[in-house]
Design a protein around this motif. Structure first.
Motif, PDB file in Angstrom:
ATOM      1  N   VAL A  62       0.839  -1.200   0.000  1.00 29.05           N
ATOM      2  CA  VAL A  62       0.000   0.000   0.000  1.00 29.05           C
ATOM      3  C   VAL A  62       0.877   1.253   0.000  1.00 29.05           C
ATOM      4  O   VAL A  62       0.632   2.196  -0.763  1.00 29.05           O
ATOM      5  N   ASP A  63       1.905   1.265   0.827  1.00 30.43           N
ATOM      6  CA  ASP A  63       2.799   2.429   0.878  1.00 30.43           C
ATOM      7  C   ASP A  63       3.454   2.687  -0.476  1.00 30.43           C
ATOM      8  O   ASP A  63       3.528   3.832  -0.934  1.00 30.43           O
ATOM      9  N   ARG A  64       3.949   1.641  -1.137  1.00 32.50           N
ATOM     10  CA  ARG A  64       4.603   1.823  -2.439  1.00 32.50           C
ATOM     11  C   ARG A  64       3.602   2.271  -3.487  1.00 32.50           C
ATOM     12  O   ARG A  64       3.926   3.093  -4.344  1.00 32.50           O
ATOM     13  N   PHE A  65       2.389   1.735  -3.436  1.00 36.38           N
ATOM     14  CA  PHE A  65       1.360   2.153  -4.379  1.00 36.38           C
ATOM     15  C   PHE A  65       1.057   3.635  -4.214  1.00 36.38           C
ATOM     16  O   PHE A  65       0.994   4.385  -5.192  1.00 36.38           O
ATOM     17  N   LEU A  66       0.904   4.076  -2.968  1.00 39.42           N
ATOM     18  CA  LEU A  66       0.618   5.489  -2.709  1.00 39.42           C
ATOM     19  C   LEU A  66       1.794   6.369  -3.105  1.00 39.42           C
ATOM     20  O   LEU A  66       1.602   7.443  -3.691  1.00 39.42           O
ATOM     21  N   ASP A  67       3.019   5.934  -2.779  1.00 39.46           N
ATOM     22  CA  ASP A  67       4.209   6.694  -3.175  1.00 39.46           C
ATOM     23  C   ASP A  67       4.268   6.861  -4.690  1.00 39.46           C
ATOM     24  O   ASP A  67       4.535   7.953  -5.207  1.00 39.46           O
ATOM     25  N   THR A  68       4.016   5.782  -5.403  1.00 36.22           N
ATOM     26  CA  THR A  68       4.059   5.809  -6.863  1.00 36.22           C
ATOM     27  C   THR A  68       2.971   6.717  -7.418  1.00 36.22           C
ATOM     28  O   THR A  68       3.214   7.506  -8.339  1.00 36.22           O
ATOM     29  N   SER A  69       1.769   6.624  -6.848  1.00 41.67           N
ATOM     30  CA  SER A  69       0.665   7.466  -7.311  1.00 41.67           C
ATOM     31  C   SER A  69       0.979   8.941  -7.101  1.00 41.67           C
ATOM     32  O   SER A  69       0.766   9.764  -8.002  1.00 41.67           O
ATOM     33  N   LEU A  70       1.503   9.296  -5.932  1.00 48.02           N
ATOM     34  CA  LEU A  70       1.864  10.691  -5.665  1.00 48.02           C
ATOM     35  C   LEU A  70       2.973  11.168  -6.598  1.00 48.02           C
ATOM     36  O   LEU A  70       2.943  12.295  -7.088  1.00 48.02           O
ATOM     37  N   PHE A  71       3.957  10.309  -6.849  1.00 48.36           N
ATOM     38  CA  PHE A  71       5.047  10.645  -7.761  1.00 48.36           C
ATOM     39  C   PHE A  71       4.488  10.942  -9.156  1.00 48.36           C
ATOM     40  O   PHE A  71       4.864  11.937  -9.789  1.00 48.36           O
ATOM     41  N   MET A  72       3.571  10.082  -9.617  1.00 45.16           N
ATOM     42  CA  MET A  72       2.998  10.270 -10.946  1.00 45.16           C
ATOM     43  C   MET A  72       2.182  11.558 -11.025  1.00 45.16           C
ATOM     44  O   MET A  72       2.268  12.292 -12.007  1.00 45.16           O
TER      45      MET A  72
END
Length: 87
Positions: A62-72
């Protein structure tokens, strides 16, 4: 059909549709996240509790998914800003 409404009503309707579409995208993202992390992390038969490794995996997923989404989102905003400056 939208031509029959005054400008204020058309704007309100457009805002409503936009909000509903945003909510649908959010639900879709949550569904995708749930499915992806479940498939990746839950390796045994589900019971009343996750194993310690499953809990850690789910949290990291979940943390990596959120990090990736924010980065995008940030990258897209930067690109839009650059295109706005070029115009």
């Amino acid at each position: 059909m939208a031509d029959k409404f005054d400008d204020a009503t058309q704007k309100e309707l457009a805002n409503f549709v936009e909000a509903e579409q945003a909510q649908a995208r959010l639900h879709s993202s949550i569904h995708m996240l749930t499915s992806m992390c479940w498939d990746k992390c839950v390796t045994g038969t589900p019971s009343t509790r996750f194993s310690r490794s499953e809990e850690g995996c789910l949290a990291n997923c979940v943390d990596r998914f959120l990090d990736t989404s924010l980065f995008m989102v940030k990258k897209i905003e930067e690109q839009r800003a650059q295109h706005g400056q070029l115009s």
